[in-house]
Motif scaffolding. Structure first.
Motif, mmCIF file in Angstrom:
data_model
loop_
_atom_site.group_PDB
_atom_site.id
_atom_site.type_symbol
_atom_site.label_atom_id
_atom_site.label_comp_id
_atom_site.label_asym_id
_atom_site.label_seq_id
_atom_site.Cartn_x
_atom_site.Cartn_y
_atom_site.Cartn_z
ATOM 1 N N THR A 72 0.969 -1.247 -0.039
ATOM 2 C CA THR A 72 -0.039 -0.261 -0.132
ATOM 3 C C THR A 72 0.893 1.182 0.079
ATOM 4 N N ASP A 73 1.983 0.992 0.643
ATOM 5 C CA ASP A 73 2.798 2.431 0.832
ATOM 6 C C ASP A 73 3.545 2.694 -0.507
ATOM 7 N N TRP A 98 -7.767 0.419 -0.044
ATOM 8 C CA TRP A 98 -6.426 1.139 0.608
ATOM 9 C C TRP A 98 -5.655 1.838 -0.379
ATOM 10 N N LYS A 101 -7.068 4.960 -1.807
ATOM 11 C CA LYS A 101 -7.244 6.226 -0.744
ATOM 12 C C LYS A 101 -5.833 6.858 -0.529
ATOM 13 N N GLU A 102 -4.953 5.758 -0.973
ATOM 14 C CA GLU A 102 -3.500 6.389 -0.917
ATOM 15 C C GLU A 102 -3.138 7.345 -2.183
ATOM 16 N N PRO A 105 -4.825 11.578 -2.464
ATOM 17 C CA PRO A 105 -4.320 12.992 -2.274
ATOM 18 C C PRO A 105 -3.554 13.157 -3.248
ATOM 19 N N PHE A 123 -19.481 4.776 -0.481
ATOM 20 C CA PHE A 123 -18.760 5.773 0.208
ATOM 21 C C PHE A 123 -17.571 6.739 -0.106
ATOM 22 N N ILE A 163 -11.559 -2.846 4.945
ATOM 23 C CA ILE A 163 -12.868 -2.365 4.804
ATOM 24 C C ILE A 163 -13.985 -2.796 3.651
ATOM 25 N N TRP A 166 -15.720 -5.384 5.857
ATOM 26 C CA TRP A 166 -16.431 -4.958 7.138
ATOM 27 C C TRP A 166 -17.689 -4.106 6.382
ATOM 28 N N GLU A 167 -17.354 -3.242 5.381
ATOM 29 C CA GLU A 167 -18.659 -2.344 4.889
ATOM 30 C C GLU A 167 -19.548 -3.062 4.144
ATOM 31 N N ARG A 170 -21.723 -5.098 6.603
ATOM 32 C CA ARG A 170 -22.532 -4.198 7.312
ATOM 33 C C ARG A 170 -23.795 -3.797 6.433
#
Lengths: 406, 199
Positions: A72-73, A98, A101-102, A105, A123, A163, A166-167, A170
């Motif tokens: 990810t990094d 993930w 999201k990196e 930005p 989302f 995520i 999880w989502e 959910r």
């Protein structure tokens, strides 16, 4: 900034009399989710090849390729390098949320666009991302609409511990609760973990109506193999009675699993086995017959992303992101999953939700072919959660599960 | 125009950022530095032996934070909490709320935003704590309402006075002893009980 590759240059750099436009290709082709990454990569490269061979584009695309290898990094530095040093304005890539999201930005700060070609939980709606990808109202909800009336409303929910699982679980829990059902258990395993004996024991004890599988990669394969073994031992755990359903199970994976995935369900905007004229032409164009790997939604979404970029550059005359974005929100483009037009409000696209059952031959049999696309609702603010009764379900079959409430 | 709140002081404050090493942590620590607040970071557990009382504010990670990460019950943190949110998925937002986040900042963290989050978190935490205290005290008084009614009735019979005079008597005693009227009532009831038993 390099001369000739800025946002206002006309048709990129002049090279040997032909203009060349760099395009970033950012997929992990090794690491824990190498397979979908490879498929996304192949789709993008197939489309680049097609554009470059097509005489109607007054430019060629030059892929700038980076492989973060599932780390990810590495995504943000690679993206920064593509945009800052190679003059890329459009990056096609990322598989996991993930990693996306990196990258966000970076593209937001450096005035570039990320074309994200992978099913995800929703989302999110960044101005610098085009989501050529289904969000939950375009995958999970139509899948539950199909499954609950046929198999029951008391599932067991599984997921890899991040995520996506999880989502998605959910949202599933919410649908099940609204439908009067009960979630019998919700379990997570670390990404890459294939120790799943405890899950099989729990399924055996709790006898869920179906299992929602949000495991990814090796965990998912280990689970499907073990569940298949349970079915051989006890017929009440065969897919005809208690299927495993997934929003992220694809052709290459079921082929590798052999018979272990047979009979279980998946939902997708695209299946290679779709019997449509546009799919036949698409498969012919990309030479699917000569490929060793099947063609998946990851391939098709990546392929469509590159074609959207190329067509928009051709019609606006430059690769600057605003005109390109404006072009893809106004000019619909044919794709393997129908005509695509980017929704200006959310930067997502309307997508069909086809439902298919895995065959023992590694191909999917489409059991519900959506007749129309579902409008994106990434924040689920316009979507109802209850699952319709059998009667309503049949009506929805005709309308292609149009769930967004206007 | 209403009078503004006084400019908040964070003199002597110490902050702890619980987040995996990342550019967002660097940016948060830099913002704390500009505000003159000394800050540290750790992941994933808070170091137990360093003591919780040294931290005035906690910054948590809504994306990768998990249940049981902190040594207190969810929502019972002894300090204000600011959540760093990357994914706005409802599950993650809900986790941050369950932890008792008083304010939040959206990732990526840049060069601004922490100051207002800090002011809001501190105010919400103070308000939340004050309200919890007030509710506890009101709840106790509500429970002693029966005792107050009984004590008033006892005085009316014993001293042959009106209910108003009986209540006034209890109130005067509470005021002169600087104690809650409910306590005075309970003591009176206990004393009368004892008297009856001794007879």
């Amino acid at each position: 900034m390099k001369p000739g590759v800025g946002p206002f240059c006309f048709l990129g750099v002049q090279m040997a009399g032909e203009s060349v436009i760099p395009i970033g290709i950012l997929f992990s082709r090794s690491g824990p989710y190498a397979e979908p990454g490879q498929e996304g990569f192949d789709g993008a490269m197939a489309a680049i090849d097609e554009v470059n061979r097509d005489g109607t584009f007054p430019f060629s695309l030059d892929p700038v390729i980076r492989d973060p290898q599932g780390n990810t990094d590495r995504y943000a530095p690679f993206c920064r390098e593509m945009v800052g040093q190679a003059g890329v304005r459009h990056v096609v890539g990322c598989t996991t949320s993930w990693s996306r999201k990196e990258v966000i930005p970076v593209v937001e700060k450096m005035d570039a666009l990320l074309w994200y070609p992978c099913v995800y939980e929703g989302f999110e709606a960044s101005e610098n991302v085009v989501y050529v990808a289904a969000c939950a109202n375009q995958h999970l909800l139509p899948l539950l609409d199909y499954i609950i009336p046929r198999f029951g409303r008391d599932p067991l929910l599984l997921g890899s511990n991040y995520i996506w699982g999880w989502e998605t679980n959910r949202i599933a829990r919410e649908v099940v609760t609204h439908s009067g059902g009960t979630v019998l258990a919700e379990r997570y395993v670390p990404i890459g973990d294939s120790d799943i004996a405890h899950l099989i024991a729990e399924i055996r004890a709790k006898r869920p109506d179906f299992i929602l599988n949000n495991l990814i990669g090796s965990s998912s394969y280990a689970f499907l193999r073990a569940y298949h073994a349970l079915g051989l031992e006890d017929p009440s755990f065969r897919p005809e009675s208690r299927p495993v359903i997934s929003c992220n199970l694809y052709e290459g994976e079921i082929a590798d699993l052999g018979g272990a995935a047979a009979g279980h369900y998946s939902v997708s905007c695209y299946f290679q086995s779709l019997q449509t004229e546009e799919n036949r032409l698409f498969l012919e164009r990309i030479g699917a017959a000569n490929r060793t790997q099947p063609v998946t939604a990851f391939f098709a979404e990546s392929y469509a992303s590159v074609l959207m970029i190329a067509n928009a550059i051709r019609s606006t005359g430059a690769d600057a992101i605003e005109p390109v974005l404006s072009a893809v929100t106004t000019e619909a483009l044919p794709s393997p999953f129908g005509n695509i037009l980017v929704d200006r409000r959310t930067n997502h696209v309307a997508m069909p939700a086809h439902i298919a059952r895995a065959g023992s031959d590694g191909a999917f049999e489409v059991v519900h072919e959506a007749q129309s696309a579902i409008e994106p609702d990434p924040f689920l603010t316009r979507t109802r959660f209850g699952v319709p009764t059998n009667d309503q379900s049949e009506q929805d079959d005709k309308s292609g599960f149009l769930r967004v409430v206007r | 125009m209403t009078a503004g709140r006084p400019i908040p002081s964070f003199e002597g404050w110490r902050a702890l950022v619980v987040h995996r090493p990342h550019a967002n942590v660097d940016a948060t620590l830099l913002q704390f530095e500009r505000l003159g607040i000394s800050a540290a970071h750790c992941w994933p557990e808070m170091a137990g032996d360093t003591g919780l009382s040294q931290w005035n504010v906690l910054v948590i990670d809504a994306d990768m934070g998990y249940d049981g990460q902190f040594p207190w019950q969810p929502g019972a943190a002894p300090m204000p909490i600011i959540a760093l949110i990357g994914s706005e998925a409802p599950g993650r937002v809900s986790w941050a709320m369950n932890q008792g986040a008083d304010a939040h900042l959206l990732k990526p963290i840049g060069s601004a935003g922490l100051y207002s989050a800090l002011v809001i978190a501190r105010h919400s935490f103070a308000q939340r704590t004050a309200l919890a205290g007030e509710i506890a005290s009101l709840r106790m008084r509500l429970q002693s309402r029966e005792a107050l009614a009984e004590a008033t009735a006892l005085l009316m019979v014993r001293d042959n006075i009106s209910s108003r005079a009986a209540f006034q008597k209890l109130r005067m005693q509470a005021m002169s002893e600087r104690r809650a009227i409910e306590l005075i009532a309970e003591e009176l009831i206990a004393a009368v009980d004892l008297e009856r038993k001794q007879r």
